[in-house]
Design a protein around this motif. Structure first.
Motif, PDB file in Angstrom:
ATOM      1  N   ALA A 109       0.975  -1.174   0.034  1.00 26.33           N
ATOM      2  CA  ALA A 109      -0.037  -0.011  -0.181  1.00 26.33           C
ATOM      3  C   ALA A 109       0.935   1.142  -0.057  1.00 26.33           C
ATOM      4  N   PHE A 110       0.622   2.426  -0.910  1.00 26.44           N
ATOM      5  CA  PHE A 110       1.343   3.498  -0.906  1.00 26.44           C
ATOM      6  C   PHE A 110       0.746   4.315   0.238  1.00 26.44           C
ATOM      7  N   SER A 111       1.530   5.033   0.982  1.00 29.31           N
ATOM      8  CA  SER A 111       1.024   6.004   1.863  1.00 29.31           C
ATOM      9  C   SER A 111       0.160   6.982   1.082  1.00 29.31           C
ATOM     10  N   GLU A 112      -0.288   8.099   1.758  1.00 29.19           N
ATOM     11  CA  GLU A 112      -1.286   9.156   1.217  1.00 29.19           C
ATOM     12  C   GLU A 112      -0.455  10.131   0.380  1.00 29.19           C
ATOM     13  N   ASP A 113       0.670  10.293   1.274  1.00 29.30           N
ATOM     14  CA  ASP A 113       1.534  11.487   0.695  1.00 29.30           C
ATOM     15  C   ASP A 113       2.587  10.925  -0.509  1.00 29.30           C
ATOM     16  N   THR A 114       2.321   9.514  -0.940  1.00 32.28           N
ATOM     17  CA  THR A 114       2.936   8.869  -1.939  1.00 32.28           C
ATOM     18  C   THR A 114       4.590   8.676  -1.686  1.00 32.28           C
ATOM     19  N   HIS A 115       5.060   8.938  -0.660  1.00 36.97           N
ATOM     20  CA  HIS A 115       6.529   8.876  -0.341  1.00 36.97           C
ATOM     21  C   HIS A 115       6.937   7.589   0.334  1.00 36.97           C
ATOM     22  N   LEU A 116       5.914   6.789   0.916  1.00 42.79           N
ATOM     23  CA  LEU A 116       6.091   5.462   1.294  1.00 42.79           C
ATOM     24  C   LEU A 116       5.788   4.443   0.878  1.00 42.79           C
ATOM     25  N   ARG A 127       6.848  -3.635   6.757  1.00 41.03           N
ATOM     26  CA  ARG A 127       8.148  -2.831   6.259  1.00 41.03           C
ATOM     27  C   ARG A 127       7.646  -1.675   5.515  1.00 41.03           C
ATOM     28  N   ILE A 128       8.209  -0.519   5.909  1.00 44.66           N
ATOM     29  CA  ILE A 128       7.928   0.603   5.367  1.00 44.66           C
ATOM     30  C   ILE A 128       9.366   1.158   4.525  1.00 44.66           C
ATOM     31  N   PHE A 129       8.864   1.211   3.423  1.00 43.76           N
ATOM     32  CA  PHE A 129      10.012   1.636   2.424  1.00 43.76           C
ATOM     33  C   PHE A 129       9.948   3.153   2.111  1.00 43.76           C
ATOM     34  N   ASP A 130      10.972   3.725   2.219  1.00 38.38           N
ATOM     35  CA  ASP A 130      11.118   5.190   1.650  1.00 38.38           C
ATOM     36  C   ASP A 130      11.439   5.284   0.232  1.00 38.38           C
ATOM     37  N   LEU A 131      10.378   5.631  -0.480  1.00 36.49           N
ATOM     38  CA  LEU A 131      10.475   5.758  -1.879  1.00 36.49           C
ATOM     39  C   LEU A 131      11.395   6.915  -2.493  1.00 36.49           C
ATOM     40  N   ASN A 132      11.929   7.759  -1.565  1.00 34.24           N
ATOM     41  CA  ASN A 132      12.785   8.800  -2.007  1.00 34.24           C
ATOM     42  C   ASN A 132      14.139   8.076  -1.892  1.00 34.24           C
ATOM     43  N   PRO A 137      17.644   0.615   3.781  1.00 31.56           N
ATOM     44  CA  PRO A 137      17.013  -0.307   4.497  1.00 31.56           C
ATOM     45  C   PRO A 137      15.506  -0.013   4.999  1.00 31.56           C
ATOM     46  N   PRO A 138      14.381  -0.508   4.995  1.00 32.10           N
ATOM     47  CA  PRO A 138      13.026  -0.553   5.349  1.00 32.10           C
ATOM     48  C   PRO A 138      13.273  -0.111   6.807  1.00 32.10           C
ATOM     49  N   ARG A 139      12.211   0.605   7.440  1.00 35.13           N
ATOM     50  CA  ARG A 139      11.876   0.500   8.829  1.00 35.13           C
ATOM     51  C   ARG A 139      10.878  -0.744   9.109  1.00 35.13           C
ATOM     52  N   GLU A 140      11.292  -1.654  10.099  1.00 35.09           N
ATOM     53  CA  GLU A 140      10.252  -2.663  10.377  1.00 35.09           C
ATOM     54  C   GLU A 140       9.353  -2.356  11.726  1.00 35.09           C
ATOM     55  N   ILE A 141       8.149  -2.786  11.716  1.00 29.63           N
ATOM     56  CA  ILE A 141       7.320  -2.405  12.526  1.00 29.63           C
ATOM     57  C   ILE A 141       6.966  -3.688  13.358  1.00 29.63           C
ATOM     58  N   GLU A 142       6.823  -3.398  14.330  1.00 33.38           N
ATOM     59  CA  GLU A 142       6.346  -4.792  15.503  1.00 33.38           C
ATOM     60  C   GLU A 142       5.675  -5.790  14.778  1.00 33.38           C
ATOM     61  N   LYS A 143       6.277  -7.093  15.129  1.00 33.16           N
ATOM     62  CA  LYS A 143       5.609  -8.379  14.356  1.00 33.16           C
ATOM     63  C   LYS A 143       4.018  -8.377  14.245  1.00 33.16           C
ATOM     64  N   SER A 144       3.456  -8.861  13.267  1.00 33.54           N
ATOM     65  CA  SER A 144       2.130  -9.249  13.184  1.00 33.54           C
ATOM     66  C   SER A 144       1.904 -10.428  13.775  1.00 33.54           C
ATOM     67  N   PRO A 145       0.714 -10.892  14.416  1.00 34.67           N
ATOM     68  CA  PRO A 145       0.802 -12.197  15.090  1.00 34.67           C
ATOM     69  C   PRO A 145       0.616 -13.336  14.335  1.00 34.67           C
ATOM     70  N   GLY A 146       0.301 -12.860  12.952  1.00 39.81           N
ATOM     71  CA  GLY A 146      -0.102 -13.911  12.037  1.00 39.81           C
ATOM     72  C   GLY A 146       0.451 -13.441  10.586  1.00 39.81           C
TER      73      GLY A 146
END
Length: 340
Positions: A109-116, A127-132, A137-146
């Motif tokens: 999914a693209f972020s609303e500001d289209t940068h991520l 994972r959140i990738f900086d498209l700029n 390396p992407p930012r990794e968010i707390e693990k999903s339980p599944g």
């Protein structure tokens, strides 16, 4: 079923295997566009209004599970079973970047500001990738339980909405802290989660139920039992007075949002329906199926409800009444003149 509810769709061929995800762009100066994900490994871009094929994104080596366009419809993204998510130039079809993962990627999914770009899948990591800076390396968010099934952004990119393939519930991550702050409970796993165009509602499909949640306070607004197991649901974006759902019975059902009453259904697919989405203006909706086709259905006048039909019909009634009264006056005057 009432005959007037039978609508002939635009049938879009091209995919050789099941269509599993659809995504409409917002309305742009060039119109709006529809991108589709298929197990045949080639996402496709189409004119959202006519369904005409524009181009095919070639480069994946496995099934593509998810696809999306940025709000300007200039870039596309796709998530694949080949352990990668790809960023595409939507004008040329070229791969701008390939983001490698360690397992199947199910959602993007693209972020609303289209940068991520947000991704998730079998690794259970968001994972959140900086498209700029796509090589960073992407930012990794707390693990999903599944294993991640669906992902979406909320609240101007401050919240992430995600569901899992192997358990019920929709989880909300606070992007700033990277932690799960709330879970919207469902009995079955959520196979579709859509944020309404106005940001008011979250529409989920789980098992044979479609639910609508308040996107700001997260309370359950409405819950409706469906006639079959449904895989996807979408809320009409303009009036918010109806929603569609599709699933195992191969039909696309249309329901009244306020009452849950079925007000129409369309059949044409030859396999289960995996995804349904309203166009950004609400004048049509698209469905993707196991049969490998996309069908675009026009929102029939009988399904528009009083929001669009009532006033015009009332005006017609008034005009007819005034015409009849004028005709009666003229007849009366002619009879009076003749008598004199």
């Amino acid at each position: 079923m009432d005959k007037k509810k039978v609508v002939a769709p635009l049938v879009c061929h091209g995919h050789s295997r099941p269509v599993v995800d659809l995504y409409y762009s917002p309305i742009t100066p060039d119109g709006f566009f529809l991108v589709s994900a298929s197990k045949d490994s080639t996402p496709m871009l189409r004119n959202g209004e006519t369904g005409d094929w524009i181009g095919t994104f070639q480069g994946h080596k496995g099934a593509v599970w998810s696809c999306c366009l940025d709000k300007h419809a200039l870039r596309a993204a796709s998530a694949s079973a080949d352990f990668s998510a790809k960023l595409w130039d939507a004008l040329t079809g070229d791969v701008l970047h390939s983001f490698e993962h360690k397992h199947i990627v199910r959602a993007c999914a693209f972020s609303e500001d289209t940068h991520l770009l947000l991704t998730g899948g079998m690794e259970k990591v968001l994972r959140i990738f900086d498209l700029n800076r796509p090589d960073a390396p992407p930012r990794e968010i707390e693990k999903s339980p599944g294993s991640v099934r669906t992902l979406a952004w909320l609240h101007s990119d401050q919240t992430i909405l995600g569901s899992c393939t192997d358990m019920g519930g929709v989880r909300l991550w606070d992007v700033r802290t990277g932690t799960i702050v709330r879970t919207l409970e469902t009995k079955s796993s959520v196979t579709s989660a859509e944020v309404s165009q106005d940001g008011r509602y979250i529409t989920t499909a789980d098992g044979s139920t479609v639910k609508f949640w308040d996107a700001n306070h997260f309370g359950l607004v409405k819950s409706y039992d469906m006639p079959c197991i449904v895989e996807s649901a979408s809320l009409e974006p303009k009036f918010g007075n109806k929603f569609i759902a599709g699933g195992e019975d191969m039909w696309i059902h249309v329901f009244d949002f306020h009452t849950g009453a079925e007000i129409g259904c369309n059949k044409g697919h030859h396999g289960p329906v995996h995804c349904v989405r309203f166009s950004p203006g609400g004048e049509s909706y698209a469905s993707g199926s196991e049969d490998g086709t996309i069908r675009i259905w026009q929102t029939g006048p009988e399904q528009d409800g009083s929001a669009s039909n009532g006033p015009s019909q009332n005006i017609k009634d008034v005009v007819n009444e005034v015409t009849n009264q004028m005709r009666n006056v003229l007849i009366a005057e002619e009879e009076k003149t003749g008598a004199e």
